[in-house]
Design a protein around this motif. Structure first.
Motif, short mmCIF file in Angstrom:
data_model
loop_
_atom_site.label_atom_id
_atom_site.label_comp_id
_atom_site.label_asym_id
_atom_site.label_seq_id
_atom_site.Cartn_x
_atom_site.Cartn_y
_atom_site.Cartn_z
N GLY A 137 0.80 -1.21 0.00
CA GLY A 137 0.00 0.00 0.00
C GLY A 137 0.84 1.26 0.00
N ILE A 138 2.06 1.18 0.54
CA ILE A 138 2.94 2.35 0.58
C ILE A 138 3.33 2.78 -0.83
N GLY A 139 3.70 1.79 -1.67
CA GLY A 139 4.06 2.11 -3.05
C GLY A 139 2.86 2.49 -3.89
N ILE A 140 1.74 1.80 -3.69
CA ILE A 140 0.54 2.08 -4.47
C ILE A 140 0.05 3.50 -4.23
N SER A 141 0.08 3.93 -2.97
CA SER A 141 -0.41 5.27 -2.61
C SER A 141 0.65 6.35 -2.75
N ARG A 142 1.88 5.96 -3.12
CA ARG A 142 3.02 6.88 -3.25
C ARG A 142 3.37 7.54 -1.91
N ARG A 143 3.05 6.90 -0.81
CA ARG A 143 3.37 7.46 0.52
C ARG A 143 4.71 6.91 0.99
#
Length: 471
Positions: free
Chosen positions: A345-351
């Motif tokens: 989710g970190i990469g998907i959301s660019r966070r």
């Protein structure tokens, strides 16, 4: 993804791991534990240099690859900032009044310093060119670049016997540098159609700013992760000396062979994941991947726990502690491997700041535990500190992913991993003195299979179907 493509990507990491399993004992027999410790310092510094000077732009390259049409210009943009920074630091260290080789290796030598710079530059370019090959999905080429440095190092070390060379650190340093530099030349040849075109590309300032905005938060995270994986070496050197560092480093290197799984998985996972992102992500597919990786991680950990007693049989007697150290050291690559799926989710959301946060928190915990445990337990204390720190790293990434993207089921994952951590601590603290402890590793593997029995059954059914279909 087709089995043929998976196999092409797997050949390199598997071959590299096989060559390492031969090379590391070979080095241990011919060189002193102190020189093995110095080699570890070389690897640590090269790793730091790649983490620092790349500015994490290789991750921006991967993230934007499917979004940008001009792949060559994208590669050029990813390399330029770090190359400028690296060159500036090289000039500074070249004119500095102190010897970098003396600081790192305890040996005053201009030759060693020059060889170090060659290693750093070669590793810097290899990092970017390898990602270019991976994103182009050239499985065989990617595998070739993984095998080449290991094969060359083994070849050069073999020259010790053939040419009666002195088994000293300068010789070991030269062999390592040659293998890395020649590997860089191989990478350059394999990617020549990409980087030659990239040279003449104009610099897109807007895209560069966008890439830096994504990558710079990852630099701190990358540095923290480097410290997380390398800090224990500095503590051991300071508090225990090069000899114990050599033993611990060899255990960590052998455990690092498990990174073959991470290498194969990452080569396939990141291009696939971001393709899914572009097409629309199905969280059920992500959950299937996560549960499958939990089964892989627990199986590998159990197998190493059951058969670690075989490792000292092929090493000099000074390395007997590797039997129990490796069980704790293997937690590092396994937790990282699992975090690649649970933290998507970190990469998907660019966070990307959450990746930095995970590394920083784990780094702080690792530093405190190394300081407290190494004076008491030596290398064992460093191994235990790393287990805890990497579990924290995994947990923070997992929970951050649930916070910024989708909260996927994870309670069972924590339960089984805590069980494995407890078993690893028991083995290290008792120095593998408990009889028939292999039953514990068998039991943990069975529990893991029961917790994820549906995923195990579907995976086995899929494999059987594929095998029958290929007959």
């Amino acid at each position: 993804m087709k089995a043929k493509i998976i196999l092409q990507y797997a050949i390199g990491p598997i071959g590299a791991a096989a060559l390492s399993s031969i090379t590391l004992p070979f080095i241990a027999w011919f060189f002193s534990t102190e020189d093995v410790g110095r080699l570890t310092m070389l690897q640590v510094v090269v790793g730091l240099s790649v983490s620092l000077f790349s500015l994490a732009m290789h991750q921006s390259y991967v993230r934007e690859y499917h979004e940008e049409k001009d792949k060559e210009a994208l590669l050029k943009l990813s390399i330029i900032p770090g190359l400028v920074l690296l060159t500036s630091f090289t000039v500074f260290f070249s004119i500095a009044p102190f010897s970098i080789s003396n600081i790192l290796f305890g040996i005053e030598s201009t030759i060693l310093s020059c060889l170090l710079f060659v290693c750093v530059y070669s590793a810097f370019f290899i990092n970017f060119l390898a990602h270019a090959i991976r994103m182009q999905e050239r499985g065989l080429a990617f595998s070739a670049t993984q095998i080449t440095p290991k094969a060359l190092l083994l070849l050069f070390i073999s020259l010790i016997m053939l040419l009666s060379l002195a088994a000293e650190f300068k010789t070991l340093m030269l062999m390592n540098t040659l293998s890395v530099f020649l590997s860089f030349l191989v990478f350059s040849w394999l990617t020549r159609k990409t980087w030659i075109i990239a040279i003449d590309k104009t610099v897109n300032i807007i895209l560069l700013k966008k890439m830096l905005a994504y990558s710079l938060p990852l630099v701190m995270g990358g540095m923290a992760y480097w410290g997380l994986t390398a800090m224990d070496r500095f503590f051991i050197r300071s508090l225990s000396g090069f000899q114990e560092l050599g033993v611990y480093a060899l255990a960590a290197s052998l455990a690092g062979a498990v990174s073959v799984l991470t290498s194969i998985f990452s080569s396939l996972w990141h291009p696939t994941l971001y393709r899914w992102v572009k097409e629309g992500v199905d969280k059920n597919k992500i959950q299937c991947v996560i549960e499958s990786m939990v089964l892989v991680v627990t199986l590998v950990w159990s197998l190493i726990g059951m058969f670690s007693f075989l490792i000292p049989l092929v090493l000099p007697k000074e390395y007997f502690a590797i039997e129990y150290l490796i069980i704790a050291c293997v937690a590092m690559p396994l937790f990282y491997l699992l975090s690649e799926t649970t933290g998507v989710g970190i990469g998907i959301s660019r966070r990307s700041t959450f990746s930095m946060l995970a590394s920083l928190i784990a780094l702080l915990i690792n530093a405190i535990l190394n300081y407290l445990l190494i004076p008491i337990y030596g290398a064992s204390g460093a191994a235990l500190a790393s287990v805890i720190a990497f579990f924290v790293f995994f947990t923070v990434k997992t929970e951050a992913s649930a916070l910024v993207w989708v909260s996927l089921p994870r309670f069972k994952i924590y339960v089984i991993l805590i069980g494995y951590i407890g078993a690893a601590f028991t083995v290290v603290l008792t120095k593998s003195s408990i009889n028939q402890f292999y039953l514990v590793w068998c039991g943990l593997a069975i529990i893991s299979s029961l917790l994820f029995k549906e995923r195990l059954w579907s995976s086995v059914s899929y494999i059987v179907f594929k095998v029958k279909g290929n007959k």
